[in-house]
Design an enzyme around this catalytic site. Sequence first.
Site, short mmCIF file in Angstrom:
data_model
loop_
_atom_site.label_atom_id
_atom_site.label_comp_id
_atom_site.label_asym_id
_atom_site.label_seq_id
_atom_site.Cartn_x
_atom_site.Cartn_y
_atom_site.Cartn_z
N GLU B 114 0.89 -1.28 0.08
CA GLU B 114 -0.10 0.08 -0.09
C GLU B 114 0.74 1.16 0.19
O GLU B 114 0.56 2.24 -0.66
CB GLU B 114 -0.87 0.10 1.29
CG GLU B 114 -2.32 -0.71 0.97
CD GLU B 114 -2.23 -2.13 1.04
OE1 GLU B 114 -1.20 -2.61 1.44
OE2 GLU B 114 -3.24 -2.64 0.75
N HIS B 183 -10.98 -4.83 10.26
CA HIS B 183 -11.51 -4.69 8.94
C HIS B 183 -12.94 -3.85 9.06
O HIS B 183 -13.56 -3.78 7.93
CB HIS B 183 -11.83 -6.08 8.29
CG HIS B 183 -10.73 -6.76 7.90
ND1 HIS B 183 -9.76 -7.28 8.39
CD2 HIS B 183 -10.05 -7.02 6.49
CE1 HIS B 183 -8.87 -7.99 7.93
NE2 HIS B 183 -9.04 -7.68 6.57
#
Lengths: 427, 391
Positions: B114, B183
């Site tokens: 990322e 998450h």
Amino acid sequence: MATAYSSAKFVQPLSLNSTINGRSRDNSLFDPLKTGTSFLGSTRKLRVNSVHSNQGNVRRRLPVVAVSEVVKEKKLITKQEGLELYEDMILGRSFEDMCAQMYYRGKMFGFVHLYNGQEAVSTGFIKLLKKEDSVVSTYRDHVHALSKGVPARAVMSELFGKATGCCRGQGGSMHMFSKEHNLLGGFAFIGEGIPVATGAAFTSKYRREVLKEADCDHVTLAFFGDGTCNNGQFFECLNMAALWKLPIVFVVENNLWAIGMSHLRATSDPQIYKKGPAFGMPGFHVDGMDVLKVREVAKEAIERARRGEGPTLVECETYRFRGHSLADPDELRDPAEKARYAARDPITALKKYLIESSLASEAELKAIEKKIDEVVEDAVEFADESAPPPRSQLLENVFADPKGFGIGPDGRYRCEDPKFTEGTAHV
Amino acid sequence: MVLLLAVNMVTRAGFSLKQLKMWGIIRQKVAAGGGSPVARIRPVVSNLRNYSSAVKQMMVREALNSALDEEMSADPKVFLMGEEVGEYQGAYKISKGLLEKYGPERVLDTPITEAGFTGIGVGAAYYGLKPVVEFMTFNFSMQAIDHIINSAAKSNYMSSGQISVPIVFRGPNGAAAGVGAQHSHCYAAWYASVPGLKVLSPYSSEDARGLLKAAIRDPDPVVFLENELLYGESFPVSAEVLDSSFCLPIGKAKIEREGKDVTITAFSKIVGLSLKAAEILAKEGISAEVINLRSIRPLDRSTINASVRKTNRLVTVEEGFPQHGVGAEICASVIEESFSYLDAPVERIAGADVPMPYAANLERMAVPQVEDIVRAAKRACYRSVPMAAAA
């Protein structure tokens, strides 16, 4: 896994300080798969069999080299080039010295990181670039800006925080941006500039291949230090740059110290250039205190990128004569080490070379020094006399889109439509 | 006549006819600003095209896919990068079919880095390309947040306008179903506190299409917070929405349902819950006005305040953590600007102040439900019924 490497021949990489003894000049090639340029210095090749046999057993030979000595018999530079390099290095040095003076007089404030001693790297690399090539740097970016062509006046004003600075006083010492000269900053976080540089290289490739601008061969240079080479983003970008064969050169300015942390204390394997071949690109080590050696390596690396052959990792062994920043007392470094590197000052080395190979006379070099002194003095005067940014500048430039309401279907900013509201920000 | 002249000028300026049609000739009918409660923008179609008046159902997923598709075909500088966006057709199938259509140079499958690929996107945006960086969920953007904030959001300011960053960061945000604490975090408040970023959060397909198109065309960094549970939901879309030049303004909220007793503000999935709550409240005689924020930064303070001045009561609902959340900002803004209009204390509904639990019943308790919104609205209307027992 063992079988894949059984036929590889591993060669011990050369040690760091092997610059003094002469090495036999091999006629070895930079990239064995392409003929052409013969490369100075000795090379030892690391032959690695490709592990990905499902792609047809591609054999890539990636040289891991250490450039040792510049052969003195050969004229590497013309007189004009020599004077240009000298002038650029003197500009960097005088400018940084003046910065220190101004800081202690209170004209400059905040974090200021000076580049004394590392000029050879900046000059050696950036003077080979075209205007369209880009440079991404760290917080130690004054000299990168100057070498890339940003006027000394603009840099000094920026440091003083005046409205005539290259970023109108909004960036500061650590955030030098210049769209005109393609200097993409100036990043305070280490490792932050590397992915941005990789992105700029990506754009160059995208323009050539997708947007079909056939002559777009712009190269990007990413400058960063030894401490950054332990950061995850460095490795992520080595991987992606090699994977997508981006036209970038990763230049490590290994000055052995990250503030007070010695490179040897922080790194499991201090030889940074070895990390290149692990990702599929050549890794070079060069004496960063000698501008001519740096320039030779830089030439090869930049040409490689321009030809579309992918990235290169170049480790320049250099040293910063001052502390990490002007607020750093610099107590941890051994004075003997500092003296050793001071004796290898790149400016004195180049001066000696120019005089000994009769490329320039003492008088000419003195004239350059005087000229640069005037340039720096003028920059200080200009910065001093410039006005600080006006109050209305505080809220400007947060968005490129003036009020942040986006672009309408007619392609114009929505806030320009008089029926739209005025927006939320006001001074 | 003016139309033809405009077409002429723009064509001569070098735009292709296709681009022209895209940016089209859509006039907007904007309601008077300020105190009007109906701050709705409706694009009006010109006489160049005829649309059928049948209303189509479109899934949010399709809406996002079509928006990406149209923007990529209109501008070759737009490209998509992220994990699994290419051959896997998108982790949530948002980028389905794009790889076949545009090739691997414009739909890039990245390694799991990322920080690296977000930075690459930002670097590409510095040079005028228009990357759309997809995060598999916005939780993963935490690994790249340095680039979103330091290299993207702040660059226009630090370089004093020299370098703008036309990038879009998109992906699902907030809680899904049973995915656990790491998450399910909602990042609206985090990104909305940063000057230099635009933060958008669509609810319906119309929002998704319009806001994503606006985001891609925008010259600034945009964080586009979608919701995984909304991807499969269908909403009716009118013909204007299906037009390829449809885009919504950034910084303007939409009043989904008009009312006069209490204002409920929400964004993303919670808008659906708020509308259901409004139905329930209507049966009890409370007429709730539901505002779909659409844009968290810039926040549409004028619409919210205008609504509160009309109804005199406020309930803010969000899915994220309560402290320093979006609701906190809205409440502060209303108290600062419309204090004398308030007839009751402002009510804030947010997710529970705990990392998201896994067990289904605990998860249900950790996220606002319709009953919570109804109860809060009733409290604001001084018609609350004391809670029988803890759930």
